[in-house]
Design an enzyme around this catalytic site. Structure first.
Site, mmCIF file in Angstrom:
data_model
loop_
_atom_site.group_PDB
_atom_site.id
_atom_site.type_symbol
_atom_site.label_atom_id
_atom_site.label_comp_id
_atom_site.label_asym_id
_atom_site.label_seq_id
_atom_site.Cartn_x
_atom_site.Cartn_y
_atom_site.Cartn_z
ATOM 1 N N ASN A 152 -18.792 -26.869 -11.220
ATOM 2 C CA ASN A 152 -19.945 -25.977 -11.082
ATOM 3 C C ASN A 152 -19.833 -24.751 -11.992
ATOM 4 O O ASN A 152 -18.736 -24.315 -12.326
ATOM 5 C CB ASN A 152 -20.096 -25.512 -9.633
ATOM 6 N N ILE A 153 -20.974 -24.197 -12.337
ATOM 7 C CA ILE A 153 -20.997 -23.050 -13.249
ATOM 8 C C ILE A 153 -20.012 -21.978 -12.812
ATOM 9 O O ILE A 153 -19.264 -21.445 -13.613
ATOM 10 C CB ILE A 153 -22.406 -22.423 -13.298
ATOM 11 N N LYS A 154 -19.995 -21.721 -11.514
ATOM 12 C CA LYS A 154 -19.162 -20.649 -10.986
ATOM 13 C C LYS A 154 -17.707 -20.724 -11.457
ATOM 14 O O LYS A 154 -17.089 -19.714 -11.775
ATOM 15 C CB LYS A 154 -19.193 -20.719 -9.452
ATOM 16 N N GLY A 155 -17.162 -21.917 -11.524
ATOM 17 C CA GLY A 155 -15.807 -22.087 -12.048
ATOM 18 C C GLY A 155 -14.738 -21.489 -11.168
ATOM 19 O O GLY A 155 -14.880 -21.386 -9.959
#
Ligand code: B12
Ligand code: B12
Ligand SMILES: Cc1ncc(COP(=O)(O)O)c(C=O)c1O
Ligand SMILES: Cc1ncc(COP(=O)(O)O)c(C=O)c1O
Lengths: 521, 247, 247, 521
Positions: B126-129
């Site tokens: 996910n983008i959040k990483g």
């Protein structure tokens, strides 16, 4: 535990409760107008059906599936089932009926007129039997508590067993009780929550937990009754009314005299991707059962803090607690039955993290003064450094006693490594004993500085909770869940597992259990 | 001057000092302490000091032992999966995919079996990483499908086909009774069955308790363990799927 | 049905589960983790999970490892110094000494070498005792001289002679660099030198970190370890000096 | 740290101090009228003598022994020595003089008249050089503290190294500093305290500690100067001015810019069986040196609680602190130099043990508001259960921060097992960091309930301390020590090691160091 250490504004607290009611009301309305396969199966279990087919699929599943195929569930299962029962000459034996139906020799219809009246009467009598068992169990529990006594201290000490094998679980649970546990929770195998049936019999094959079955419940309750006698205090047993079979498991818990059940209004939605509507319908019924059975529910707000940040998302815990409280009251649970959850999950490297934990824990305590809050240990920031882990658990225990928590789930130093070993539990209990023994009275000397860090933090979190509740009231709870408000998990109302097991009530929907359970109201 | 042989260090070079704890299923008495010391000796502790013994319940005793372990650690014989690909930045990665693969790199991820621990795979995808690094979704040239938790193997194979996955990323966190190994083997068997060798996506598993040396045995192309970051995974993907193949 | 073979117990019979921690004198990287796992394997952990690694300073890394130890504990082969004398009450002990020895039993005790930890020997000798039991001074028929701390071996030998000691009790608590073994050997050598075999007092050492199996090697008659109580020592004394000899 | 949480009665506090003065005064009088071999050796060390003979016996010992044989020490060593120095043509080289004396070619006399005046002048000049070095070191320390800075927090974090080998100690000390230690203590080999000489040179052969030698001091101070630079905070170095050579070691500490010294008025008596008179004489001189050198002393009350019970004997700690304070002030030490000791040694199984610890620690804090109290970790009740050990250390750290202790000696989980390993220190520092970081501000919210458990306990202990002091004043301190008042160790004034090294001042006793050190008064 003297209250009002936080100097909360009663008007704000009242506003928060009012908003929770406004947010929850539409969901309750929805729950009242729908049923699910599991609700119907729970009703039939109350009416006495038991056993499973050769593949291990319970007869109650076979039966309800067939009813659904034949006539749908919009009228409830009891009308067609008891109608068929009356007609089919199986001498009132539901299990036999199910077997016949499975063999294709019974077909279901919705009875009308006097047939309907007869089916209702018949089913209500059968279900009343089940509820009577639950009532008897409740009395029995009260008697045993009187006889053996309550735990010697607050918080109650809550320990998990998790071998996967009920026959390993039992001696471990008894050892834990002997070592000081007041409450034993048998956690469940991964995957059980997504089974749309409750397995049967004693089981020895779970992963990281043991299957919840009626027989496992019975075996463990009997073992702990022995322990209660031996130890001179009543040892409570806990399991999980969650997943796709929440209502049935609640029912089995009532029938086997379990004492507490994990039962959250949103956990299954968020962490098992179960459909929101399915969950809310199932939840309401299961809570009505818990209310009747005198079971204490444990809610699952702690879980949000494993996926969201415990500081940023602190107010979502408060919001969820308020919602859980509203749903619980609506279903008939009393304050003493509300083990509302919260957890020690702030990153321990954060400056003042301990005082933040105190602020959050105290906020919960003062918002719900009559509920036996359930205080959950650090998990997310536990690492393989077991020495540090045991230390963190000690400070978690300290918050527990300083803020008067009701139920303390004992943290394990191996949290990041394995499901608890025997020795982990022993070390963990020693930790609890030290902290409660050495600092159990320290709450007398703990006075959050007026206007200081702790009070400010608590007021801040409550303020954010009110703001979030306002948004939820505007936007609806289902949309808020869809948007990832809780635990950063996005769960739209039209997605998730088990939606196909939901049915809208038709005119004439009949459920004898609900009728009995709501009769007192 | 690199050392090739070392021993554990308590407070003096070469002292071999080590701490051990375990439970034996016997009640606590002198004999139990002797049993614990026997085990310590078998583990190579010599001398061993039994410093703590505590009976738990009827039939179990917990022991803590300190002592000097006689084994030598032979550094030149250490087996480890070293990173055998360059660690690249996200820009570089995008550029390589764009220029050499000339289409988006398709990735399908899931937690399979009954495992519902998505935080690890989400951290990678996910983008959040995680740890300040963005996840694979953030890479412009990657197409990522994250199927979430408790995905069955047939569902995963189907999705991999449909998405024309270049790589399949599977997470396994629950390890009790070797659940992670069991599920991984089931998954690789299914992919072997469903697709011919050349057409199969890269199979990758990750989770905190895998032994990274077991890739061959489990039939996967790579294992990622504790503390993996998205950039490592992305770098590995372009290395295996683009750079190396185009050589 | 007595078990003869057991294994460590985590949460399932026979699982062999064990925890180990140690420091290796190398910086933390993948190779270091491999090295730690190599050591765990040599200790018999299989499979081993490296669950924690932390670099300390420049060149050291601390590891925590969990795993299943393959060794079996063979209970019938456990070596241990079992109590081979009856545990008596203080009245009985006094009576036996009075009736059979017909004089007071003379005991000299000390911490020798540079060791100044007297709490242990005081617990055995002084009236106050330990764990609810009175020390040897409390026994009417014992004559006890407690020389205190940091007594030299020549001083001890001289006192033993002067007091016509039936038994000499020596405490050693500091074990760093095997100080306790060194001091004990020095003491027994001195007594061997100073007195002929038949005339020598019973030589006893005690302290929390002795290996009780080493009595022969160290030249003492008996070693007492962690948690010894005065009554055990008094019972042993009458057994060895009175009951057994008068047989 | 806001004071007066205990609501102590200032009149009682004042009375306690007055009693301590009355109890201590006769001992001071005794100390002023006696000298010891070690005091005389210390003076000669200030005057510049160094080195040792082939057997490792320092020349200063050979010299003073010979003086004693020839003329006794009642006039002090400097008069005969500097007289001989003037006569013997060794060009003012004391070491050479000692060598000659050892060879039998010098005999000592007490000079009279102008010879005496000349010897005095000569000796005073030489000793003044040594004291100048001490003064320079004090200025240098101030400069380095200004440059590198003080520790970032209170309490200062104090760590022990103890390998026995100065060359293993150094990297361990530097690693500890890097990991967060503010103060490094090199503990001493068993047995050093009973040596009536200070070993020479760098040493690698200690048991459970490293020998205190001038060279070891120098090496470690230099190493920590490097670390201070690297870390941007001044790392303090500590050793032990105790045992038979207390005055000399204090002197060497001053000469090598050590920053703190363990220096208790009774520790050697009680725990090393050193003669009481010897100790009190040595102690006074060593404290005068510490006062001049700007060294912070650490007293040893913690030790009493390893042999006596920490609850029963709590008031003996208070009494000893008051005595140590009195002796320290009398010797010229200022409040900021008084690291008065106390410890977390209550049996952790005792109910409310943590609150008792808080009461005791707070009592010390409020009795000595300007002293940097030294807070010592659990040792006696530590066991081989290292998991429990690390937990206890965490609660010890918590008391430290809640009660504003000045110096925190970091507890090790392996206390009952081994002298600290590298990893033990790392785990222990991590523990301290967690507690100070997470709960460092909690003292704001810690308010002992008025009239409650903590206040009552503190008042009780202070009351018992006053009663005990009254008894001591009646009976004399020396008799109290003989009776086992402190640490249950009975130490009569006419027994113990080193009494033969004591000499009563004759008329005309001269000590240039005392003259200089007391000049300011
Ligand atoms: C958060 C959590 C949960 C959350 C999960 C929420 C979610 N949506 O993921 C909740 C509360 C729901 C949960 C539930 C349960 N949990 Co849980 N949980 C944890 C916890 C606290 C943290 C895990 C985590 O998030 N770590 C952080 C992530 C970032 O780390 P990671 O997973 O290791 O991932 C990294 C690497 O491993 C790697 N990686 C991981 N996967 C992949 C995949 C690929 C392709 C790649 C390249 C890399 C990679 O990269 C990641 C980033 O660095 C751990 C304890 C702990 N402190 O470790 C227990 C733990 C994992 N849980 C455990 C258990 C038993 C359960 C339950 C089964 C308990 C029960 N019976 O009810 C349930 C059911 C879950 C299920 N069906 O699977 C056990 C597992 C024991 C074992 N070894 O088998 C643990 C260890 C706790 C314990 N000691 O009992 N849990
Ligand atoms: C109390 C104590 C002290 C006191 C001692 C006071 C006194 N008068 O005894 C003081 C504060 C003075 C002290 C000082 C030091 N100590 Co210390 N001390 C301890 C401590 C905290 C407790 C020991 C104790 O009293 N145990 C209680 C008694 C009852 O138990 P015990 O000795 O095991 O005795 C029992 C049995 O073993 C047996 N037994 C013992 N002796 C004998 C003899 C006979 C004949 C028999 C039959 C039985 C027997 O029976 C007893 C009753 O059950 C330990 C740590 C710990 N928690 O263990 C450190 C410890 C022993 N000390 C230690 C050290 C290093 C020191 C110092 C050297 C430090 C220094 N360099 O300054 C100094 C110097 C002491 C010296 N010269 O010896 C180390 C030893 C490390 C090692 N393994 O080598 C320890 C383990 C602490 C540590 N981790 O560093 N110490
Ligand atoms: C509130 C709640 N319900 C249920 C569960 C158990 O999960 P499952 O339903 O998958 O057994 C948990 C897990 O801790 C929980 O917190
Ligand atoms: C006050 C004091 N002085 C000295 C010492 C050291 O003992 P020794 O003089 O034997 O080195 C200690 C031990 O901890 C102590 O507390």
């Amino acid at each position: 535990m003297n209250l009002n250490r936080l100097n909360l504004d009663p008007a704000v607290v009242q506003r928060a409760r009012e908003l929770a009611r406004l947010a929850g009301q539409p969901v309750v309305d929805m729950a009242r107008s729908h049923t699910t396969v599991s609700v119907e199966r729970a009703v039939l279990r109350l009416a006495g059906i038991t056993g499973a087919d050769a593949d291990g699929i319970p007869w109650v599943n076979r039966l309800v599936d067939q009813v659904r195929d034949d006539v749908g569930l919009g009228h409830g299962a009891t009308l067609p089932v008891f109608h068929a029962l009356a007609e089919s000459g199986v001498d009132g034996d539901l299990t036999l009926l199910a077997q016949k139906a499975a063999a294709g020799s019974v077909k279901f219809h919705i009875p009308e007129g006097k047939h309907a009246t007869a089916a209702k009467k018949l089913s209500k009598r059968a279900v009343a039997q089940g509820i009577k068992t639950i009532d008897r169990n409740r009395l029995e529990r009260d008697k045993l508590i009187k006889k053996h006594g309550e735990p010697k201290q607050r918080p109650w000490i809550y320990l998990i067993v998790a071998t996967g094998d009920i026959y390993e679980d039992i001696p471990q649970a008894q050892a834990a009780a002997r070592a000081g546990a007041d409450v034993i929770a048998v956690i469940r195998s991964t995957g059980q929550s997504l089974l749309d049936y409750v397995p049967e019999g004693a089981t020895r094959e779970g992963f990281a937990g043991t299957y919840a079955t009626q027989e496992n419940f019975r075996l463990m309750r009997a073992a702990l009754d022995e322990s209660s006698k031996e130890l001179g205090r009543y040892i409570r047993l806990t399991n999980y009314a969650s997943g796709l079979c929440m209502p049935e498991i609640a029912t089995l818990a009532g029938l086997q005299r379990l004492d507490m059940m994990l039962n959250d209004s949103m956990y299954g939605i968020l962490f098992r991707d179960i459909n929101p509507i399915r969950t809310f319908v199932d939840q309401r019924f299961s809570r009505q059962i818990h209310a009747r059975a005198g079971i204490i529910i444990n809610t699952g707000e702690d879980n949000y803090l494993t996926t969201a940040d415990a500081v940023e998302a602190a107010h979502t815990v408060t919001v969820s607690q308020l919602l859980n409280e509203y749903f619980a009251h609506e279903a008939g649970l009393e304050d003493w039955q509300l083990g509302l959850g919260h957890a020690f999950e702030i990153n321990p490297d954060l400056p003042e993290s301990f005082r933040l934990e105190l602020a959050h824990a105290l906020l919960a305590r003062e918002l719900f003064p009559d509920a036996p809050l359930k205080w959950m240990p650090p998990t997310k920031h536990m690492t393989g450094d077991v020495f540090r882990g045991n230390l963190l658990d000690g400070f978690f225990n300290l918050v527990g006693t300083l803020t008067g928590q009701g139920i303390l789930l004992v943290g394990m130093m191996t949290e990041a490594v394995v499901t608890p070993w025997l020795s982990d539990r022993d070390i963990a209990l020693q930790n609890v004993r030290y902290v409660l023994g050495a600092a159990g009275g320290l709450h007398e000397d703990f006075v959050p500085a007026p206007g200081g860090f702790i009070q400010q933090r608590a007021h801040g979190v409550l303020g954010e909770a009110v703001t979030l509740l306002e948004e939820i009231v505007d936007d609806t709870l289902l949309n808020a869940i869809a948007d990832g408000t809780f635990g950063i998990m996005k769960r739209p109302a039209n997605r998730g597992k088990g939606l196909d097991g939901v049915a809208k009530h038709e005119d004439g929907y009949y459920n004898p259990a609900t009728e009995i359970l709501e009769a007192g109201k | 001057m690199t050392k090739t042989v070392v021993r554990p260090y308590g407070d003096t070079t070469g002292d071999g000092m080590t701490q051990v704890s375990f439970t034996l299923p016997i009640p606590h008495d002198k004999k139990a302490e002797g049993a614990a010391l026997q085990l310590a000796a078998k583990m190579g502790l010599d001398p061993a000091m039994l410093v703590h013994a505590k009976q738990m319940g009827d039939g179990f005793t917990f022991f803590v032992i300190y002592g000097s372990v006689r084994h030598l650690v032979e550094l030149d014989k250490v087996q480890v999966v070293e990173r055998d690909f360059p660690l690249l930045g996200s820009k570089e990665i995008n550029t390589i995919v764009k220029q050499k693969l000339r289409r988006k790199l398709s990735v399908v991820g899931a937690c399979i079996g009954t495992d519902a621990h998505t935080v690890g795979i989400d951290a990678i995808l996910n983008i959040k990483g995680i740890a300040g690094e963005k996840g694979l979704e953030y890479y412009r040239e990657f197409k990522v499908v994250n199927m979430g938790a408790q995905v069955t193997v047939p569902e995963l194979v189907a999705a991999a086909k449909q998405e024309k996955a270049d790589a399949v990323l599977v997470s396994q966190v629950v390890t009790q009774r070797d659940a992670h190994l069991y599920n991984t083997r089931e998954m690789t068997a299914a992919f072997r069955e469903a697709m011919p060798a050349g057409k199969r996506p890269l199979l990758i598993v990750g989770g905190p308790r895998f032994d990274e040396l077991m890739a061959g045995e489990l039939g996967v192309d790579r294992i990622f363990g504790r503390g993996t970051t998205p950039r490592e995974v992305a770098s590995y993907l372009v290395h295996s799927l683009v750079t190396q193949r185009s050589k």
